[in-house]
Design a protein around this motif. Structure first.
Motif, mmCIF file in Angstrom:
data_model
loop_
_atom_site.group_PDB
_atom_site.id
_atom_site.type_symbol
_atom_site.label_atom_id
_atom_site.label_comp_id
_atom_site.label_asym_id
_atom_site.label_seq_id
_atom_site.Cartn_x
_atom_site.Cartn_y
_atom_site.Cartn_z
ATOM 1 N N GLU A 89 4.266 5.674 -0.026
ATOM 2 C CA GLU A 89 4.986 6.848 -0.519
ATOM 3 C C GLU A 89 5.095 6.953 -2.031
ATOM 4 N N HIS A 90 5.232 5.833 -2.754
ATOM 5 C CA HIS A 90 5.409 5.936 -4.214
ATOM 6 C C HIS A 90 4.077 6.308 -4.882
ATOM 7 N N THR A 200 13.253 1.376 -5.812
ATOM 8 C CA THR A 200 13.751 1.184 -4.453
ATOM 9 C C THR A 200 14.930 0.217 -4.496
ATOM 10 N N HIS A 247 15.682 7.743 -6.412
ATOM 11 C CA HIS A 247 14.602 7.094 -5.665
ATOM 12 C C HIS A 247 14.370 7.802 -4.326
ATOM 13 N N ASP A 251 10.834 9.170 -2.799
ATOM 14 C CA ASP A 251 10.339 8.952 -1.435
ATOM 15 C C ASP A 251 10.045 10.287 -0.747
HETATM 16 ZN ZN LIG Z 1 10.797 4.214 -1.871
#
Ligand SMILES: [Zn+2]
Length: 312
Positions: A89-90, A200, A247, A251
């Motif tokens: 995802e990042h 995260t 964050h 995501d």
């Molecule tokens: Zn994340």
């Protein structure tokens, strides 16, 4: 009289990387060291992962909403042979906000390196090689009607809007996080400044149980914020007061980018996560009545202006 800025035609076209880049790091959950190489790709490729460590011809996995196979703690995609890549995802968020439509990502392991727990390194690496315009038009997904998915008190909605927008709210018992909310445009300049560096996070009391289950084995204070009994354990503290909700936005951007095109719509997520975000995309894509697929050049003036100016 103020001068109206012309929309750069460049935003109408797909882009790939001007050159490839590499990085080395550990997978957050697997703990395995992995070398990742991100390469330019032809128009209409999307984001395709290749697992170099998997022998045979079934080592390619397309990153798309319908290849998401697991959403527990991170987003995992799989191909029909069951070959997986986790924690995409990042990286996907970074490629998406940097206007990279097409890329091949070669890995020698099952997980994207976590780097510092944010998308900062990926955005810097993409910026360092630059963009290459391609001959094909870029498309957008225009949300036509409100949609929502719900699970208990968790909610994720998409509403018609004239630009890509995300609002996320979180509420954690730990007083160090508590209730946080943020509402932001999804464009290169805003996300690079406000979202991409947000890391995260995890909780001290969960770490041992997670490691026993095979998660967070690569987690450290170098790649995650550790919260323990109302305190941030990392000696350097937070990068933003509300880094946690930022964050979550990162995501969400990565999860929504698996639609295959920028979503012109307003995402509103309350206590949402990878699972609900993917369910929402599946609901969106389930019927052509929910969205229009159109070329950037056919978007409304304000959508085009915002998207084109975001990189100016
Ligand atoms: Zn994340």
């Amino acid at each position: 009289m103020s001068k109206i800025k012309q929309v750069t035609p460049s935003a109408f076209y797909q882009h790939t990387l001007r050159d490839s880049f590499s990085c080395i790091g550990r997978g957050l959950h697997s703990g395995l060291k992995v070398i990742m190489r991100v390469l330019p790709a032809p128009a209409n490729t999307g984001y395709r992962f290749i697992r170099r460590d998997v022998k045979g011809d079934c080592n390619e996995i397309l990153a798309a909403w319908y290849t998401v196979s697991d959403t527990h703690l991170c987003t995992t995609i799989s191909n029909l042979c069951g070959v997986r890549v986790s924690t995409i995802e990042h990286l996907i968020a970074a490629l998406h906000v940097c206007d990279i439509d097409n890329a091949i990502i070669v890995l020698d392991g099952p997980e994207v390196p976590i780097m510092d727990g944010s998308a900062k390194a990926f955005v810097e690496l993409i910026d360092s090689v630059g963009l290459q315009q391609q001959a094909w038009q870029r498309r957008a997904i225009v949300v036509k009607k409100p949609l929502s998915v719900r699970e208990g008190d968790k909610l994720a909605c998409l509403l018609p809007y004239d630009k890509p927008w995300v609002k996320v709210e979180i509420d954690f018992e730990d007083p160090c996080i508590g209730r946080q909310s943020i509402s932001t445009a999804i464009d290169y300049a805003t996300v690079k400044r406000d979202i991409a560096c947000a890391r995260t996070f995890g909780f001290g009391e969960h770490i041992n149980a997670l490691k026993d289950l095979g998660f967070a084995r690569g987690g450290s204070l170098e790649n995650a914020i550790l919260v323990n009994n109302g305190k941030v354990v990392n000696s350097s503290g937070l990068r933003y007061d509300n880094e946690f909700v930022r964050h979550k936005v990162l995501d969400t951007i990565g999860d929504l980018a698996l639609s295959g095109a920028p979503i012109i719509g307003y995402f509103n997520g309350k206590y949402t996560g990878h699972a609900l975000n993917n369910l929402l995309l599946r609901k969106l894509m389930a019927s052509g009545a929910n969205y229009d697929f159109c070329n950037f050049s056919d978007l409304g003036y304000f959508s085009r202006k915002l998207l084109a100016e975001s990189r100016a």
